[in-house]
Design a protein around this motif. Structure first.
Motif, PDB file in Angstrom:
ATOM      1  N   TYR A  50      48.260  43.246  42.817  1.00  0.00           N
ATOM      2  CA  TYR A  50      48.162  42.350  43.970  1.00  0.00           C
ATOM      3  C   TYR A  50      46.710  42.217  44.417  1.00  0.00           C
ATOM      4  O   TYR A  50      46.221  41.119  44.678  1.00  0.00           O
ATOM      5  CB  TYR A  50      49.031  42.881  45.119  1.00  0.00           C
ATOM      6  CG  TYR A  50      48.742  42.234  46.439  1.00  0.00           C
ATOM      7  CD1 TYR A  50      49.131  40.930  46.700  1.00  0.00           C
ATOM      8  CD2 TYR A  50      48.049  42.922  47.434  1.00  0.00           C
ATOM      9  CE1 TYR A  50      48.847  40.328  47.918  1.00  0.00           C
ATOM     10  CE2 TYR A  50      47.764  42.333  48.649  1.00  0.00           C
ATOM     11  CZ  TYR A  50      48.172  41.036  48.880  1.00  0.00           C
ATOM     12  OH  TYR A  50      47.882  40.445  50.078  1.00  0.00           O
ATOM     13  N   LEU A  51      46.004  43.356  44.505  1.00  0.00           N
ATOM     14  CA  LEU A  51      44.621  43.316  44.957  1.00  0.00           C
ATOM     15  C   LEU A  51      43.729  42.575  43.965  1.00  0.00           C
ATOM     16  O   LEU A  51      42.820  41.837  44.371  1.00  0.00           O
ATOM     17  CB  LEU A  51      44.099  44.737  45.185  1.00  0.00           C
ATOM     18  CG  LEU A  51      44.704  45.467  46.392  1.00  0.00           C
ATOM     19  CD1 LEU A  51      44.238  46.922  46.421  1.00  0.00           C
ATOM     20  CD2 LEU A  51      44.347  44.775  47.681  1.00  0.00           C
ATOM     21  N   GLU A  52      43.976  42.745  42.664  1.00  0.00           N
ATOM     22  CA  GLU A  52      43.183  42.036  41.664  1.00  0.00           C
ATOM     23  C   GLU A  52      43.400  40.526  41.761  1.00  0.00           C
ATOM     24  O   GLU A  52      42.449  39.746  41.656  1.00  0.00           O
ATOM     25  CB  GLU A  52      43.526  42.537  40.256  1.00  0.00           C
ATOM     26  CG  GLU A  52      42.954  43.908  39.961  1.00  0.00           C
ATOM     27  CD  GLU A  52      43.431  44.482  38.648  1.00  0.00           C
ATOM     28  OE1 GLU A  52      44.282  43.849  37.975  1.00  0.00           O
ATOM     29  OE2 GLU A  52      42.946  45.564  38.287  1.00  0.00           O
ATOM     30  N   GLU A  53      44.644  40.102  41.982  1.00  0.00           N
ATOM     31  CA  GLU A  53      44.927  38.676  42.150  1.00  0.00           C
ATOM     32  C   GLU A  53      44.250  38.139  43.415  1.00  0.00           C
ATOM     33  O   GLU A  53      43.703  37.030  43.409  1.00  0.00           O
ATOM     34  CB  GLU A  53      46.434  38.441  42.233  1.00  0.00           C
ATOM     35  CG  GLU A  53      47.152  38.671  40.921  1.00  0.00           C
ATOM     36  CD  GLU A  53      48.663  38.619  41.060  1.00  0.00           C
ATOM     37  OE1 GLU A  53      49.162  38.317  42.170  1.00  0.00           O
ATOM     38  OE2 GLU A  53      49.345  38.900  40.065  1.00  0.00           O
ATOM     39  N   SER A  56      40.523  37.772  42.695  1.00  0.00           N
ATOM     40  CA  SER A  56      40.214  36.620  41.830  1.00  0.00           C
ATOM     41  C   SER A  56      40.362  35.302  42.595  1.00  0.00           C
ATOM     42  O   SER A  56      39.556  34.389  42.415  1.00  0.00           O
ATOM     43  CB  SER A  56      41.084  36.626  40.580  1.00  0.00           C
ATOM     44  OG  SER A  56      42.433  36.438  40.910  1.00  0.00           O
ATOM     45  N   SER A  57      41.366  35.202  43.454  1.00  0.00           N
ATOM     46  CA  SER A  57      41.518  33.962  44.230  1.00  0.00           C
ATOM     47  C   SER A  57      40.362  33.793  45.212  1.00  0.00           C
ATOM     48  O   SER A  57      39.858  32.679  45.399  1.00  0.00           O
ATOM     49  CB  SER A  57      42.854  33.944  44.971  1.00  0.00           C
ATOM     50  OG  SER A  57      42.862  34.889  46.016  1.00  0.00           O
ATOM     51  N   LYS A  58      39.908  34.885  45.811  1.00  0.00           N
ATOM     52  CA  LYS A  58      38.765  34.804  46.725  1.00  0.00           C
ATOM     53  C   LYS A  58      37.493  34.436  45.966  1.00  0.00           C
ATOM     54  O   LYS A  58      36.672  33.666  46.461  1.00  0.00           O
ATOM     55  CB  LYS A  58      38.554  36.127  47.469  1.00  0.00           C
ATOM     56  CG  LYS A  58      39.703  36.552  48.346  1.00  0.00           C
ATOM     57  CD  LYS A  58      39.895  35.614  49.499  1.00  0.00           C
ATOM     58  CE  LYS A  58      41.030  36.108  50.386  1.00  0.00           C
ATOM     59  NZ  LYS A  58      41.373  35.168  51.426  1.00  0.00           N
ATOM     60  N   GLU A  59      37.333  34.962  44.748  1.00  0.00           N
ATOM     61  CA  GLU A  59      36.160  34.621  43.942  1.00  0.00           C
ATOM     62  C   GLU A  59      36.163  33.138  43.572  1.00  0.00           C
ATOM     63  O   GLU A  59      35.110  32.483  43.593  1.00  0.00           O
ATOM     64  CB  GLU A  59      36.106  35.481  42.677  1.00  0.00           C
ATOM     65  CG  GLU A  59      35.686  36.917  42.945  1.00  0.00           C
ATOM     66  CD  GLU A  59      35.766  37.798  41.721  1.00  0.00           C
ATOM     67  OE1 GLU A  59      36.396  37.395  40.713  1.00  0.00           O
ATOM     68  OE2 GLU A  59      35.198  38.897  41.764  1.00  0.00           O
ATOM     69  N   ARG A  60      37.339  32.597  43.244  1.00  0.00           N
ATOM     70  CA  ARG A  60      37.428  31.165  42.945  1.00  0.00           C
ATOM     71  C   ARG A  60      37.059  30.339  44.168  1.00  0.00           C
ATOM     72  O   ARG A  60      36.353  29.325  44.066  1.00  0.00           O
ATOM     73  CB  ARG A  60      38.833  30.805  42.464  1.00  0.00           C
ATOM     74  CG  ARG A  60      39.120  31.227  41.032  1.00  0.00           C
ATOM     75  CD  ARG A  60      40.397  30.596  40.515  1.00  0.00           C
ATOM     76  NE  ARG A  60      41.572  30.940  41.300  1.00  0.00           N
ATOM     77  CZ  ARG A  60      42.341  31.998  41.108  1.00  0.00           C
ATOM     78  NH1 ARG A  60      42.070  32.824  40.127  1.00  0.00           N
ATOM     79  NH2 ARG A  60      43.390  32.224  41.868  1.00  0.00           N
ATOM     80  N   ALA A  61      37.528  30.759  45.340  1.00  0.00           N
ATOM     81  CA  ALA A  61      37.206  30.033  46.569  1.00  0.00           C
ATOM     82  C   ALA A  61      35.705  30.089  46.847  1.00  0.00           C
ATOM     83  O   ALA A  61      35.106  29.082  47.258  1.00  0.00           O
ATOM     84  CB  ALA A  61      37.985  30.628  47.750  1.00  0.00           C
ATOM     85  N   ILE A  62      35.097  31.230  46.594  1.00  0.00           N
ATOM     86  CA  ILE A  62      33.655  31.374  46.803  1.00  0.00           C
ATOM     87  C   ILE A  62      32.889  30.448  45.871  1.00  0.00           C
ATOM     88  O   ILE A  62      31.934  29.777  46.288  1.00  0.00           O
ATOM     89  CB  ILE A  62      33.222  32.843  46.616  1.00  0.00           C
ATOM     90  CG1 ILE A  62      33.717  33.683  47.793  1.00  0.00           C
ATOM     91  CG2 ILE A  62      31.711  32.966  46.468  1.00  0.00           C
ATOM     92  CD1 ILE A  62      33.553  35.178  47.602  1.00  0.00           C
ATOM     93  N   CYS A  63      33.314  30.379  44.615  1.00  0.00           N
ATOM     94  CA  CYS A  63      32.647  29.487  43.650  1.00  0.00           C
ATOM     95  C   CYS A  63      32.754  28.025  44.092  1.00  0.00           C
ATOM     96  O   CYS A  63      31.771  27.280  44.020  1.00  0.00           O
ATOM     97  CB  CYS A  63      33.238  29.666  42.249  1.00  0.00           C
ATOM     98  SG  CYS A  63      32.777  31.219  41.484  1.00  0.00           S
TER      99      CYS A  63
END
Length: 115
Positions: A50-53, A56-63
């Motif tokens: 759950y934490l890894e997902e 990754s979603s937060k990293e996509r939003a940051i990009c």
């Protein structure tokens, strides 16, 4: 003096109240412990997934936000040079076609207030 008391011919020591735990089969206790450890590892694995997902979603939003910021920076440098980017022209012409009293979006109400 000694704190133990004589009750019914037996010596009772203080602090030993309640019934004594029943003798639990050692194999059953070990199996319960193993099962509990398996369940704990499974919960831990799910929590990490759950934490890894989430990461990754937060990293996509940051990009995506960084790309948007870079686009706005390019627009600003172009406007500093006296050029109006085509995207801004499209936004302005889209806003001019609508009635000025309409404030359906935040951008149109901000643009109409600044004019």
């Amino acid at each position: 003096m000694d704190d133990s008391k004589m009750v019914g011919g037996k010596v009772k020591k203080p602090g030993k109240r309640g019934r004594k735990p029943a003798k639990i089969d050692l194999k059953a206790k070990l199996e319960r412990s193993r099962q509990s450890a398996r369940e704990c590892r499974a919960r831990k694995k799910l929590r990490y997934q759950y934490l890894e997902e989430l990461v990754s979603s937060k990293e996509r939003a940051i990009c995506a936000l960084r790309e948007e910021l870079e686009m706005y920076k390019q627009w600003c440098t172009a406007m500093d040079q006296g050029k109006i980017p085509s995207e801004i022209k499209a936004l302005l012409t889209g806003d001019e076609q609508k009635p000025p009293q309409s404030s359906s979006t935040k951008n149109s109400s901000k643009n109409s207030n600044q004019s």
